[in-house]
Scaffold this motif. Structure first.
Motif, mmCIF file in Angstrom:
data_model
loop_
_atom_site.group_PDB
_atom_site.id
_atom_site.type_symbol
_atom_site.label_atom_id
_atom_site.label_comp_id
_atom_site.label_asym_id
_atom_site.label_seq_id
_atom_site.Cartn_x
_atom_site.Cartn_y
_atom_site.Cartn_z
ATOM 1 N N CYS A 24 0.883 -1.264 -0.121
ATOM 2 C CA CYS A 24 -0.032 -0.048 -0.079
ATOM 3 C C CYS A 24 0.778 0.994 0.000
ATOM 4 O O CYS A 24 1.880 1.401 0.773
ATOM 5 C CB CYS A 24 -0.901 -0.092 1.254
ATOM 6 N N SER A 26 0.064 4.379 0.522
ATOM 7 C CA SER A 26 -0.421 5.547 1.269
ATOM 8 C C SER A 26 0.568 6.334 2.200
ATOM 9 O O SER A 26 0.559 7.305 2.117
ATOM 10 C CB SER A 26 -1.659 5.324 1.995
ATOM 11 N N HIS A 219 -9.249 -1.543 1.969
ATOM 12 C CA HIS A 219 -8.034 -0.891 2.730
ATOM 13 C C HIS A 219 -7.769 0.545 2.371
ATOM 14 O O HIS A 219 -7.871 1.280 3.472
ATOM 15 C CB HIS A 219 -7.118 -1.564 2.425
ATOM 16 N N HIS A 223 -8.148 4.220 4.714
ATOM 17 C CA HIS A 223 -7.343 5.384 4.931
ATOM 18 C C HIS A 223 -8.088 6.381 4.552
ATOM 19 O O HIS A 223 -7.967 7.556 5.185
ATOM 20 C CB HIS A 223 -6.210 5.338 3.884
ATOM 21 N N HIS A 229 -2.604 2.235 9.471
ATOM 22 C CA HIS A 229 -2.596 0.824 9.601
ATOM 23 C C HIS A 229 -2.446 0.334 10.773
ATOM 24 O O HIS A 229 -2.057 0.744 11.702
ATOM 25 C CB HIS A 229 -0.941 0.541 8.845
ATOM 26 N N TYR A 278 -1.646 -6.054 6.201
ATOM 27 C CA TYR A 278 -1.161 -6.149 4.762
ATOM 28 C C TYR A 278 -1.422 -7.637 4.532
ATOM 29 O O TYR A 278 -0.561 -8.110 3.514
ATOM 30 C CB TYR A 278 0.374 -5.995 4.879
HETATM 31 ZN ZN LIG Z 1 -2.426 0.990 3.584
#
Ligand SMILES: [Zn+2]
Length: 414
Positions: A24, A26, A219, A223, A229, A278
Motif C-alpha cells: 500500500c 499511502s 483498505h 485510509h 495501518h 497487509y
Molecule cells: Zn495502507
C-alpha cells in the motif's frame, strides 16, 4: 554456506516483497506527495451552500462514488461487472455482511464493527446530468506513479469530481507493484480519493491471485476515512484505535490464529485479519468498532467529510434531462495498429506496435498474393521478429488479429 544462507534470505525477502506482498503506497504518498489544505479555524471545510447537520446515531451514511478507469492496454479497461463487483464488496465489508466474517477468530468477534456506510455509483454528474458514474479514458501513460498524474486530464489522467459529494476512485496501472494509495481527509480537494491497481480491483476479471477479493479498495478507503495501518506504521506503533491490539509490524500472506508478536498484550496476538493489515485478500475480514467510530466521526458536524450527508448524487431523480457524456470515451482513443520494419526486407522483419497494440501471444500469418498461408508465427513481447528468408522475392500480405481487429499489411520480400 553462510553465503548460501544469505542468498536464500535475500531470495525469500524478494519473493515476499516483490512478487507477493501487499504494497500500500499511502504512507509513502503522505510523506512525499500529498498536499494538505489549510482550513481557517472559523470555517468548516464544507461546501458553503450546503446546510451542515450532525450524523444521527448509527444512521446509514451513503457515499456516492465515481470510478475513473484509465487504460493504455485494453486489459486495463476493466468491465462494468468488475467495477460493480468492487462496489458490492465495499458494501459487504463496511457492513459486516462479508461471507468470510465467520472466519474472524472467536476471540476477536466481539470487536467486529458494522460501520453502516453504504457505497453507491453516482447517477448525477457534477454538471447535474445523468451519468453511469464510470468514466473510461484511454491514456498514453503506460503506468502511473504516486505523483497524482492520474488525477489530472492534462497529465494523462482524469480530473476529480467534486470531492465534497463524490468519492473519486481512479483505477489504472500503478508502477512499482503498488496496489493502491489514498489521500487523507485533509488533502487538497482535487487530489482527494483513492487510486487502485486495475488488476487488484473487484473480484471478477483478470486479477492478481492474492488480491482478487477487492480488499485493496476496502483498505485504501479505510485510509480515505482516516484509518491508519493497524501496526501504526512503526514497530509496535499506535493506530489511535483502542480495540485493535498492538502488533510489532505488518503481517503478510495468511498467518494462522493465534499469531503473536513481541508487543502482543495477550495470547490472542495480532489481529492480522484486520482490513488495515497487509495480509492477502482472502485472509482479511474485520473492521473493529473502534475503527468504525473513527471513520464515522469524519462525517459528523465540522468533520472533513460532513458534506457527504447531504450529497444526493446517487438518486437519478436529481439529474436534469440531459444525458452526460457516454462513459466510454473510446472515441478519443488513438487507433491501435501494427507496422513492420524493415519493409521491403530480405531476411527478417520486426513487428512494431503502435499506440499500445497488444502483440503478445498474437499469431501472425504471412500469405502470398493468392491468399495461401506460408508462415504462421506466434509473437511474444520478448521476440517480435519473423524470419522471411525462405520466401521467394515478391509481394506478400501479413495478417494479424481477427474480426474487426484484423490488420493486413503489405510486405515486399527482396
Ligand atoms: Zn495502507
Amino acid at each position: 554456506m553462510r553465503l548460501l544462507v544469505l542468498f536464500f534470505l535475500v531470495m525469500s525477502v524478494l519473493s515476499v516483497n516483490t512478487f507477493g506482498q501487499r504494497n500500500c503506497g499511502s504512507l509513502e504518498y503522505q510523506k512525499k506527495f500529498a498536499q494538505h489544505e489549510t482550513y481557517s479555524t472559523s470555517k468548516s471545510p464544507i461546501t458553503d451552500n450546503i446546510a451542515a447537520r450532525d450524523t444521527l446515531s448509527d444512521e446509514t451514511i451513503n457515499i456516492p462514488v465515481v470510478i475513473h478507469v484509465l487504460y493504455n492496454l485494453n486489459e486495463q479497461n476493466i468491465s462494468d461487472a468488475q467495477i460493480l463487483s468492487q462496489i458490492n464488496i465495499l458494501n459487504e465489508d463496511y457492513n459486516r455482511l462479508n461471507a468470510d466474517a465467520t472466519n474472524t477468530p472467536s476471540a476477536f468477534q466481539k470487536y467486529a464493527g458494522k460501520c453502516n456506510i453504504h457505497f453507491c455509483v453516482a447517477k448525477v454528474d457534477p454538471q447535474g446530468r445523468q451519468t453511469k458514474g464510470i468514466v473510461r479514458k484511454y491514456t498514453s501513460k503506460v503506468c502511473f506513479s504516486m505523483n497524482d498524474n492520474m488525477k489530472f486530464a492534462n497529465a494523462g489522467g482524469d480530473d476529480a469530481w467534486d470531492s465534497k459529494r463524490y468519492l473519486n476512485i481512479w483505477v489504472c496501472n500503478l508502477q512499482s507493484n503498488v496496489l493502491g494509495y489514498s489521500s487523507l481527509p485533509n488533502d487538497r480537494a482535487e487530489l482527494d480519493g483513492v487510486v487502485i491497481q486495475y488488476n487488484a480491483f473487484g473480484n471478477t476479471g483478470s486479477l492478481r491471485p492474492q488480491f482478487n477479493k477487492g480488499r485493496t479498495a476496502t483498505h485504501e478507503i479505510g485510509h480515505w476515512m482516516g484509518l491508519l495501518h493497524i501496526w501504526g506504521d512503526n514497530t509496535c506503533g499506535n493506530d489511535y484505535v483502542d480495540d485493535t491490539p498492538p502488533q510489532t509490524y505488518y503481517n503478510g500472506n495468511c498467518p494462522s490464529f493465534p499469531h503473536k508478536s513481541q508487543c502482543s498484550i495477550n495470547n490472542n496476538g495480532d489481529m492480522f485479519m484486520n482490513f488495515m493489515d497487509y495480509t492477502n485478500d482472502e485472509c482479511m475480514n474485520i473492521f473493529t468498532n473502534g475503527q468504525k467510530n473513527k471513520m464515522r466521526k469524519l462525517f459528523a458536524l465540522n468533520g472533513p467529510r460532513n458534506s457527504f450527508l447531504l450529497s444526493n448524487v446517487c438518486d437519478s431523480s436529481n439529474a436534469n434531462n440531459i444525458a452526460g457524456p457516454s462513459s466510454n470515451e473510446a472515441a478519443n482513443k488513438p487507433v491501435q495498429s501494427v507496422t513492420i520494419f524493415p519493409n521491403p526486407s530480405s531476411s527478417t522483419i520486426n513487428m512494431i506496435p503502435v499506440n499500445g497494440y497488444d502483440l503478445n501471444n498474437n499469431t501472425v500469418h504471412i500469405l502470398d498474393a493468392t491468399g495461401k498461408v506460408l508462415i504462421n508465427q506466434k509473437i511474444f513481447s520478448s521476440n517480435r521478429s519473423i524470419n522471411i528468408s525462405s520466401l521467394k522475392s515478391g509481394l506478400y500480405f501479413l495478417k494479424i488479429g481477427s474480426g474487426s481487429d484484423q490488420k493486413m499489411i503489405k510486405l515486399i520480400k527482396n
